[in-house]
Design a protein around this motif. Structure first.
Motif, PDB file in Angstrom:
ATOM      1  N   PHE A 287       6.041 -14.223 -34.710  1.00 47.07           N
ATOM      2  CA  PHE A 287       5.543 -16.061 -33.713  1.00 47.07           C
ATOM      3  C   PHE A 287       6.603 -17.051 -34.241  1.00 47.07           C
ATOM      4  CE2 PHE A 287       4.548 -19.974 -36.086  1.00 47.07           C
ATOM      5  CZ  PHE A 287       3.561 -20.550 -35.183  1.00 47.07           C
ATOM      6  N   THR A 288       6.933 -17.247 -33.172  1.00 47.74           N
ATOM      7  CA  THR A 288       8.116 -19.077 -33.183  1.00 47.74           C
ATOM      8  C   THR A 288       7.649 -20.072 -33.447  1.00 47.74           C
ATOM      9  OG1 THR A 288       9.105 -18.594 -31.276  1.00 47.74           O
ATOM     10  CG2 THR A 288       9.962 -16.727 -32.914  1.00 47.74           C
ATOM     11  N   TYR A 289       7.848 -21.347 -33.028  1.00 47.81           N
ATOM     12  CA  TYR A 289       7.244 -22.735 -32.981  1.00 47.81           C
ATOM     13  C   TYR A 289       8.362 -23.548 -32.974  1.00 47.81           C
ATOM     14  CZ  TYR A 289       3.915 -26.177 -32.802  1.00 47.81           C
ATOM     15  OH  TYR A 289       3.327 -27.695 -32.038  1.00 47.81           O
ATOM     16  N   SER A 290       8.680 -24.378 -31.650  1.00 45.71           N
ATOM     17  CA  SER A 290       9.499 -25.973 -31.176  1.00 45.71           C
ATOM     18  C   SER A 290       8.768 -26.606 -31.205  1.00 45.71           C
ATOM     19  CB  SER A 290      10.011 -25.204 -30.625  1.00 45.71           C
ATOM     20  OG  SER A 290      11.037 -26.679 -30.158  1.00 45.71           O
ATOM     21  N   GLU A 291       8.915 -27.887 -32.925  1.00 49.57           N
ATOM     22  CA  GLU A 291       8.262 -29.310 -32.473  1.00 49.57           C
ATOM     23  C   GLU A 291       9.213 -29.437 -31.765  1.00 49.57           C
ATOM     24  OE1 GLU A 291       7.022 -31.852 -36.452  1.00 49.57           O
ATOM     25  OE2 GLU A 291       7.881 -29.582 -36.978  1.00 49.57           O
TER      26      GLU A 291
ATOM     27  N   PHE B 173       4.120 -32.131 -30.275  1.00 48.85           N
ATOM     28  CA  PHE B 173       4.340 -31.205 -30.913  1.00 48.85           C
ATOM     29  C   PHE B 173       4.500 -31.489 -32.210  1.00 48.85           C
ATOM     30  CE2 PHE B 173       5.746 -29.151 -26.933  1.00 48.85           C
ATOM     31  CZ  PHE B 173       4.601 -28.281 -26.874  1.00 48.85           C
ATOM     32  N   SER B 174       3.625 -31.038 -33.084  1.00 49.34           N
ATOM     33  CA  SER B 174       4.088 -31.327 -34.264  1.00 49.34           C
ATOM     34  C   SER B 174       3.377 -30.902 -35.534  1.00 49.34           C
ATOM     35  CB  SER B 174       2.742 -32.618 -34.586  1.00 49.34           C
ATOM     36  OG  SER B 174       1.419 -32.216 -35.207  1.00 49.34           O
ATOM     37  N   PHE B 175       4.061 -30.922 -37.032  1.00 49.91           N
ATOM     38  CA  PHE B 175       3.934 -29.810 -37.511  1.00 49.91           C
ATOM     39  C   PHE B 175       2.767 -29.582 -37.962  1.00 49.91           C
ATOM     40  CE2 PHE B 175       4.063 -28.740 -42.725  1.00 49.91           C
ATOM     41  CZ  PHE B 175       4.915 -27.958 -42.256  1.00 49.91           C
ATOM     42  N   THR B 176       1.594 -29.940 -37.880  1.00 43.77           N
ATOM     43  CA  THR B 176       0.370 -30.114 -38.313  1.00 43.77           C
ATOM     44  C   THR B 176      -0.145 -29.315 -37.107  1.00 43.77           C
ATOM     45  OG1 THR B 176       0.022 -32.332 -38.674  1.00 43.77           O
ATOM     46  CG2 THR B 176      -1.662 -30.926 -38.386  1.00 43.77           C
ATOM     47  N   ALA B 177       0.232 -29.237 -36.049  1.00 40.72           N
ATOM     48  CA  ALA B 177       0.188 -28.354 -34.525  1.00 40.72           C
ATOM     49  C   ALA B 177       0.660 -26.606 -34.851  1.00 40.72           C
ATOM     50  CB  ALA B 177       0.247 -28.297 -33.562  1.00 40.72           C
TER      51      ALA B 177
ATOM     52  N   LEU C 253       1.421 -25.128 -37.838  1.00 40.71           N
ATOM     53  CA  LEU C 253       0.568 -24.524 -39.018  1.00 40.71           C
ATOM     54  C   LEU C 253      -0.645 -24.438 -38.467  1.00 40.71           C
ATOM     55  CD1 LEU C 253       0.731 -27.075 -42.017  1.00 40.71           C
ATOM     56  CD2 LEU C 253       2.113 -25.140 -41.403  1.00 40.71           C
ATOM     57  N   MET C 254      -1.254 -25.045 -37.595  1.00 37.70           N
ATOM     58  CA  MET C 254      -3.075 -24.607 -36.850  1.00 37.70           C
ATOM     59  C   MET C 254      -2.483 -23.095 -36.022  1.00 37.70           C
ATOM     60  SD  MET C 254      -4.789 -28.174 -36.590  1.00 37.70           S
ATOM     61  CE  MET C 254      -4.635 -28.239 -34.352  1.00 37.70           C
ATOM     62  N   THR C 255      -1.935 -23.172 -34.515  1.00 39.87           N
ATOM     63  CA  THR C 255      -0.787 -22.612 -34.373  1.00 39.87           C
ATOM     64  C   THR C 255      -0.281 -21.118 -35.226  1.00 39.87           C
ATOM     65  OG1 THR C 255      -0.284 -23.551 -32.691  1.00 39.87           O
ATOM     66  CG2 THR C 255       0.910 -21.493 -32.399  1.00 39.87           C
ATOM     67  N   TYR C 256      -0.078 -21.117 -36.214  1.00 39.23           N
ATOM     68  CA  TYR C 256       0.604 -20.804 -36.835  1.00 39.23           C
ATOM     69  C   TYR C 256      -1.085 -19.840 -37.710  1.00 39.23           C
ATOM     70  CZ  TYR C 256       2.845 -17.031 -40.232  1.00 39.23           C
ATOM     71  OH  TYR C 256       3.548 -16.184 -40.861  1.00 39.23           O
TER      72      TYR C 256
ATOM     73  N   ARG D 151      13.269 -40.600 -42.817  1.00 42.46           N
ATOM     74  CA  ARG D 151      12.167 -40.859 -43.000  1.00 42.46           C
ATOM     75  C   ARG D 151      11.098 -40.114 -43.128  1.00 42.46           C
ATOM     76  NH1 ARG D 151       8.294 -41.533 -39.011  1.00 42.46           N
ATOM     77  NH2 ARG D 151       9.391 -41.384 -37.281  1.00 42.46           N
ATOM     78  N   GLU D 152      11.275 -39.237 -42.135  1.00 40.28           N
ATOM     79  CA  GLU D 152      10.803 -37.699 -41.648  1.00 40.28           C
ATOM     80  C   GLU D 152      10.811 -37.301 -43.221  1.00 40.28           C
ATOM     81  OE1 GLU D 152       9.001 -36.412 -39.045  1.00 40.28           O
ATOM     82  OE2 GLU D 152       8.833 -37.850 -38.799  1.00 40.28           O
ATOM     83  N   MET D 153      12.205 -36.518 -43.329  1.00 40.06           N
ATOM     84  CA  MET D 153      12.213 -35.828 -45.225  1.00 40.06           C
ATOM     85  C   MET D 153      11.584 -36.837 -46.307  1.00 40.06           C
ATOM     86  SD  MET D 153      16.210 -35.881 -45.184  1.00 40.06           S
ATOM     87  CE  MET D 153      17.519 -35.105 -43.390  1.00 40.06           C
ATOM     88  N   ILE D 154      11.201 -37.883 -45.877  1.00 35.35           N
ATOM     89  CA  ILE D 154      10.629 -38.476 -47.404  1.00 35.35           C
ATOM     90  C   ILE D 154       8.973 -38.438 -46.589  1.00 35.35           C
ATOM     91  CG2 ILE D 154      10.132 -40.516 -48.378  1.00 35.35           C
ATOM     92  CD1 ILE D 154      12.257 -41.821 -47.995  1.00 35.35           C
ATOM     93  N   PHE D 155       8.090 -39.298 -45.959  1.00 27.58           N
ATOM     94  CA  PHE D 155       6.931 -38.935 -45.853  1.00 27.58           C
ATOM     95  C   PHE D 155       6.465 -37.823 -44.797  1.00 27.58           C
ATOM     96  CE2 PHE D 155       8.363 -42.809 -44.789  1.00 27.58           C
ATOM     97  CZ  PHE D 155       7.721 -43.941 -46.609  1.00 27.58           C
ATOM     98  N   HIS D 156       7.151 -36.813 -44.413  1.00 23.78           N
ATOM     99  CA  HIS D 156       6.734 -35.249 -43.977  1.00 23.78           C
ATOM    100  C   HIS D 156       7.524 -34.369 -44.873  1.00 23.78           C
ATOM    101  CE1 HIS D 156       4.708 -37.410 -40.558  1.00 23.78           C
ATOM    102  NE2 HIS D 156       5.408 -38.724 -40.629  1.00 23.78           N
ATOM    103  N   SER D 157       7.455 -34.467 -45.694  1.00 17.15           N
ATOM    104  CA  SER D 157       8.392 -33.620 -46.157  1.00 17.15           C
ATOM    105  C   SER D 157       8.117 -32.004 -46.667  1.00 17.15           C
ATOM    106  CB  SER D 157       8.780 -34.085 -47.839  1.00 17.15           C
ATOM    107  OG  SER D 157       7.748 -34.136 -48.733  1.00 17.15           O
ATOM    108  N   GLU D 158       6.472 -31.428 -46.181  1.00 18.15           N
ATOM    109  CA  GLU D 158       6.449 -30.772 -45.845  1.00 18.15           C
ATOM    110  C   GLU D 158       6.996 -29.631 -45.192  1.00 18.15           C
ATOM    111  OE1 GLU D 158       3.948 -33.250 -43.419  1.00 18.15           O
ATOM    112  OE2 GLU D 158       4.091 -33.140 -45.101  1.00 18.15           O
ATOM    113  N   ARG D 159       7.570 -30.178 -43.939  1.00 18.85           N
ATOM    114  CA  ARG D 159       8.200 -29.677 -43.083  1.00 18.85           C
ATOM    115  C   ARG D 159       9.303 -29.137 -43.941  1.00 18.85           C
ATOM    116  NH1 ARG D 159       8.366 -33.718 -40.412  1.00 18.85           N
ATOM    117  NH2 ARG D 159       6.836 -33.032 -38.419  1.00 18.85           N
ATOM    118  N   PHE D 160       9.863 -29.869 -44.742  1.00 16.61           N
ATOM    119  CA  PHE D 160      11.570 -28.997 -45.445  1.00 16.61           C
ATOM    120  C   PHE D 160      11.510 -28.388 -46.657  1.00 16.61           C
ATOM    121  CE2 PHE D 160      11.783 -33.276 -42.878  1.00 16.61           C
ATOM    122  CZ  PHE D 160      13.027 -32.945 -42.093  1.00 16.61           C
ATOM    123  N   ARG D 161      10.167 -29.151 -46.921  1.00 15.82           N
ATOM    124  CA  ARG D 161       9.841 -27.204 -48.370  1.00 15.82           C
ATOM    125  C   ARG D 161       9.660 -25.725 -47.938  1.00 15.82           C
ATOM    126  NH1 ARG D 161       5.094 -30.002 -50.477  1.00 15.82           N
ATOM    127  NH2 ARG D 161       5.768 -32.191 -49.290  1.00 15.82           N
ATOM    128  N   LEU D 162       9.444 -26.100 -46.697  1.00 13.03           N
ATOM    129  CA  LEU D 162       8.965 -24.194 -46.726  1.00 13.03           C
ATOM    130  C   LEU D 162      10.425 -23.865 -46.895  1.00 13.03           C
ATOM    131  CD1 LEU D 162       7.623 -24.568 -42.960  1.00 13.03           C
ATOM    132  CD2 LEU D 162       6.656 -24.082 -45.042  1.00 13.03           C
TER     133      LEU D 162
END
Length: 104
Positions: free
Chosen positions: A37-41, A47-51, A53-56, A88-99
């Motif tokens: 499985f691969t996904y490119s945001e 194409f968002s991180f939420t999409a 997660l749903m695709t995965y 801004r992405e690292m602070i407000f959308h940190s869930e992708r960086f915690r993977l």
């Protein structure tokens, strides 16, 4: 010296506005453990991180054999903290960086 700090602060704030996402944001990529499985945001293309997660989740439902063992989602991009326009992405959308990281 004070003016220099103010100018640097303004540049950082302006570069983190959503207006610049299309031009400056990195394309984030993800994969599962075995690479099936691969996904490119892609920046600015919806194409968002939420999409991701749903695709995965859908991928795991369609391939129940992949849902056993290591079914974690990994980021295949490195974190580059010196890229201040992505703070801004690292602070407000940190869930992708915690993977956990896995080399592509």
């Amino acid at each position: 010296m004070k003016k220099t700090f103010i100018i640097i602060g303004v540049i950082i704030l302006v570069s983190n506005l959503p207006l610049w996402d299309f031009f400056l944001q990195e394309n984030y990529t993800y994969s599962n453990a075995d690479g099936s499985f691969t996904y490119s945001e892609e920046a600015g293309k919806g194409f968002s991180f939420t999409a991701c997660l749903m695709t995965y989740g859908g991928f795991l439902c369609r391939h129940p054999e992949k849902d056993r063992g290591d079914n974690n989602l990994y980021r295949t991009f490195t974190i580059r903290p010196w890229r201040f326009w992505e703070w801004r992405e690292m602070i407000f959308h940190s869930e992708r960086f915690r993977l956990p990281y896995k080399a592509p």
